[in-house]
Write an enzyme that holds these catalytic residues in place. Sequence first.
Site, PDB file in Angstrom:
ATOM      1  N   HIS A   1       0.261   3.845   8.210  1.00 55.45           N
ATOM      2  CA  HIS A   1      -0.785   4.685   8.804  1.00 55.45           C
ATOM      3  C   HIS A   1      -0.119   5.772   9.629  1.00 55.45           C
ATOM      4  O   HIS A   1       0.867   5.506  10.313  1.00 55.45           O
ATOM      5  CB  HIS A   1      -1.697   3.859   9.723  1.00 55.45           C
TER       6      HIS A   1
ATOM      7  N   HIS B   1      -9.064 -10.583  -1.456  1.00 59.00           N
ATOM      8  CA  HIS B   1      -8.999 -10.365  -0.005  1.00 59.00           C
ATOM      9  C   HIS B   1     -10.148 -11.174   0.580  1.00 59.00           C
ATOM     10  O   HIS B   1     -11.304 -10.762   0.531  1.00 59.00           O
ATOM     11  CB  HIS B   1      -9.163  -8.866   0.286  1.00 59.00           C
TER      12      HIS B   1
ATOM     13  N   ASN C   1      -5.431  -6.495   9.320  1.00 57.48           N
ATOM     14  CA  ASN C   1      -6.446  -7.264   8.604  1.00 57.48           C
ATOM     15  C   ASN C   1      -5.764  -8.070   7.500  1.00 57.48           C
ATOM     16  O   ASN C   1      -5.160  -7.468   6.606  1.00 57.48           O
ATOM     17  CB  ASN C   1      -7.472  -6.299   7.996  1.00 57.48           C
TER      18      ASN C   1
ATOM     19  N   ASP D   1      -8.496  -5.312  -2.724  1.00 55.52           N
ATOM     20  CA  ASP D   1      -7.914  -5.563  -1.402  1.00 55.52           C
ATOM     21  C   ASP D   1      -8.326  -4.520  -0.371  1.00 55.52           C
ATOM     22  O   ASP D   1      -8.335  -3.324  -0.633  1.00 55.52           O
ATOM     23  CB  ASP D   1      -6.391  -5.585  -1.480  1.00 55.52           C
TER      24      ASP D   1
ATOM     25  N   ASP E   1       2.095  -6.785   2.441  1.00 55.42           N
ATOM     26  CA  ASP E   1       0.911  -6.026   2.871  1.00 55.42           C
ATOM     27  C   ASP E   1       1.347  -4.797   3.674  1.00 55.42           C
ATOM     28  O   ASP E   1       0.710  -4.425   4.667  1.00 55.42           O
ATOM     29  CB  ASP E   1      -0.057  -6.891   3.681  1.00 55.42           C
TER      30      ASP E   1
ATOM     31  N   HIS F   1       0.860  -1.191   0.000  1.00 61.02           N
ATOM     32  CA  HIS F   1       0.000   0.000   0.000  1.00 61.02           C
ATOM     33  C   HIS F   1       0.894   1.238   0.000  1.00 61.02           C
ATOM     34  O   HIS F   1       1.615   1.481   0.960  1.00 61.02           O
ATOM     35  CB  HIS F   1      -0.925   0.004   1.223  1.00 61.02           C
ATOM     36  N   LEU F   2       0.836   1.973  -1.094  1.00 63.51           N
ATOM     37  CA  LEU F   2       1.670   3.175  -1.205  1.00 63.51           C
ATOM     38  C   LEU F   2       0.881   4.445  -0.901  1.00 63.51           C
ATOM     39  O   LEU F   2       1.459   5.534  -0.820  1.00 63.51           O
ATOM     40  CB  LEU F   2       2.311   3.263  -2.598  1.00 63.51           C
ATOM     41  N   ARG F   3      -0.440   4.310  -0.753  1.00 64.57           N
ATOM     42  CA  ARG F   3      -1.320   5.387  -0.252  1.00 64.57           C
ATOM     43  C   ARG F   3      -1.495   6.588  -1.177  1.00 64.57           C
ATOM     44  O   ARG F   3      -2.316   7.439  -0.899  1.00 64.57           O
ATOM     45  CB  ARG F   3      -0.850   5.894   1.118  1.00 64.57           C
TER      46      ARG F   3
END
Lengths: 324, 427
Positions: free
Chosen positions: B306, B176, B275, B149, B302, B57-59
Amino acid sequence: MKHHLLSSADLARDDAVLVLDTAAELLSLADRPIKKLPTLRGRTIVNLFFEDSTRTRISFEAAAKRLSADVINFSAKGSSVSKGESLKDTALTLEAMGADAVVIRHGSSGAPHRLANSGWVRSSVVNAGDGTHEHPTQALLDAFTMRKHLGDLDAKRVTIVGDVLHSRVARSNALLLSTLGAEVTLVAPPTLLPVGVETWPVQTSYDLDTSLDKCDAVMMLRVQAERMDAAFFPSAREYSRRYGLDDRRFKRLPEHAIVMHPGPMNRGMEISADVADSARSVIVEQVSNGVAVRMAVLYLLLSGADLSRTDPTASDSTKPEVVS
Amino acid sequence: MTAYLITGVSICGADQPSDLLLYDGRVADPAEAPSDAVPVDGTGLVALPGLVDLHTHLREPGREDAETVESGSRAAAMGGFTAVHAMANTDPVADTAGVVEQVWHLGQIAGYCDVRPVGAITVGLRGERLAELGAMADSDAHVRVFSDDGICVSDAVMMRRALEYVKAFDGVVAQHAQEPRLTEGAQMNESAMSGVLGMRGWPAVAEEAVIARDCLLAGHVGSRLHVCHVSTEGSVELIRWAKSKGWDVTAEVTPHHLMLTDDLVATYDPIYKVNPPLRTKADVEALRAGLADGTIDCVATDHAPHPTEDKECEWAAAAMGMLGLETALSVVQQTMVDTGLLDWAAVADRMAVRPARIGRVADQGHPLEVGAPANLVLYDPAASRVVEASTLQSLSRNTPYRGMQLPGSVTATFLRGRATVLDGQLQ
C-alpha cells in the site's frame, strides 16, 4: 503529568488528584466579575474538531480563553479537511502555525494517539473524544463533580448504565474512577458490554435494579434508539423499561446519591424527565465544572515544569487583568 | 547459459555439505561441471527449492503506484521465491482470460520469478455470478487457483458451484474466510484489546464459521478447497478435523500471523492493520503448531503493498495489509526453525513443495536432485539484519518489521538455472 492527555490511563492517581485540586481552585474564578487569568497569554490552543460537538468545543474554548490563550477553532466542516486533506497534513499545518496544544475530537478511535505519537506535531495533544475509545476530560469533570458532592472517591460506589460498548465516556470513567479508588459497576444488556470487559477494573451487571441500592452516584449514558436496528436491543421501550432511570428506580437510590449524565440526554429513554430535573441531578453542574477541569488540564500541560508547586491563582496571576 | 557450481552447501539442512551444479536450467551432476562454471561458495548456506507463494498482491493492473508485476517479482526474488500467485483483486479484476494473460505476460517480461495469476471466482469479486473459470484455466496463464481474496464468497450456493465447477480442470478454490455480517466495520481482532481500544471487533467465529461450512461443502462435492491466511486457533482445529475426514482441504498461514499479535494495535499505528487481523498469542501458538504438524500446509505471504499515504493516517482510514515477500523466510526461521518446530527440510516442504502442489505448478517445488528444474534459493541462516523499509524492492514501504532485527538472509535465488539474486544482490 505527561505531555499529552490521550487516555484516562495516562493519569496516575497523583496526576488525577492534581488536576482535580487545580480545577477546584480555578472554579473559584467563575464567581469573580472578571473571569480571566493571564496564565497562558501568548500560547495558542487549537480546537481541532472532526466531529460536531458544540458542547465540548465551547467548553474547551471557554477554558482556554479564561487562561488568556489564543484559541483557533478548526472544524472539519467548511475546511480543507472536508475536501479530503489528511490528518497528517492538517497536523503539519497546525504545527506550522505554532500551536502549543491541540484539542482533538475525532470519529476514529486512536486519532489523538496518532496525532501525538507520529512525530507530526510537537504540541501537547488533548483527547476531546475519539470514536468509541475515550473522553478523558469528561471523566475528569465527572470525578470532579462527584468529589464535590461525595468527598474523596475512595471506596465510593459508582454505577454506570447504558451503552458501554459504544461509549468513550464509560471507558474513560471506568479507568479514572478506579484509579481514584472508587468501585465502579457497569450495567448494560449483554449486547452493549464490550468483549473482554471482565479484564477491566470494574464489576458488571445485567440488572439495573439490584445495582442501585448501595450506590453513591449513578451515571446514565446516552443510548441511541437506532442501536435497535442493529439488534443491540429489541426496542427503545424495552430498553427504557429494563435500563432506564425512571421515578420508581430513582426511589431505590440512597438519599445522598447523585444522578449524572454526560449529555446530550434522551429524556424518556435512558432517563425520565423528572429524574433529570430532580434536586439530586447534577447534570447541569457537570457542564459548568467542565470548564474548570479543562482549564486545569490545559494549564498543567502547558505551563511547564514543577506543576505541583505552581498555583495558577497565586501571586500576580491572581490580579485580574483585562486582556483583549 | 551460465552454469553455476555451488560448493559445500547444506541441501535442505542436511548435515553433510554437498555440491550442486546448475546447468542448462536443471540440477546436474557436479562431476560434469563445465570448466567455465561460475563457482558459488555455499559454505554455511542452506539450499532450498525455490519458494512458491500462493498468495501475493502485485496490484497491477490498476494500482501501479503501490506495486507492479515487475517490482513485486523483484521483491519475490529477493525473498527467495521463484513463483508467486498474483491475486485477482486488481482493477480491472482478474476475472477474464484477457486480464490473467496480461498479468502472466508481464511476469514473463519481468523474468524474476514465475507469476501465476489467480483467477477471480465471481465476476468483479461481487459474489453474484461465476467468472469464466474455464476460459482462465485454458488461457496461456493456465490458472488453477481461483479466489475472490479480499472478499469472502459468503453465499453457500455460489461457493458450492465454484467448488464443483473447478473439478473439470483440477482447479482449487481459495477462500478468504470472513463472514461479512459479523465483520461489518471491523477494525481489529475482537478481544479484550478491542474493548479497551474502542475498536469494532473482528471475532474469530467470523473466520471459523465460514471455514467449517466450506470444509463441509468440499467434502460433500468432493472438490479441492484451500483456506487462505488462517489466523485463529479454532480454524486450525477445524482444518485438522476436515483433513481427518479425508477431504481435500489445504490451508496457508502468513508469516505475520506466525509472529505478531493484536497487542501491537495499541500503538494505533496502521502498519499493523491487516485482514485477517493480528490475533492473540494463543492463536499464534496454535498456528505454529498447525504448521509444524502439517495441518496447515504452507506459508503464504499475503504480500499486500500500500502506498505511504494509505498507512500514514488514522487507523480507521488506513488500508489493510502488509508487505511480506522479502521477510518471509526470515520470519519463518525465527518463529519455526529457531524455535525447533521445523527443520529446513520441512521448511522446504511448507514453502515450496506443498504450495507448488496445491497450485499445480509443474516445474516448481521439486527436491534438489539431478534432473530437477534449477529453481532454488541459497540462504544464510547465521546472518542477521535490521529491516529497513527503504531498501526493499517493493514499491511500497508498509513492512511491520521495520527496525526489527531478523535472522537470516537470502544469498542467491536461481530461476531455472539463471541467477535472479546473487551475493545478496538482485541481478
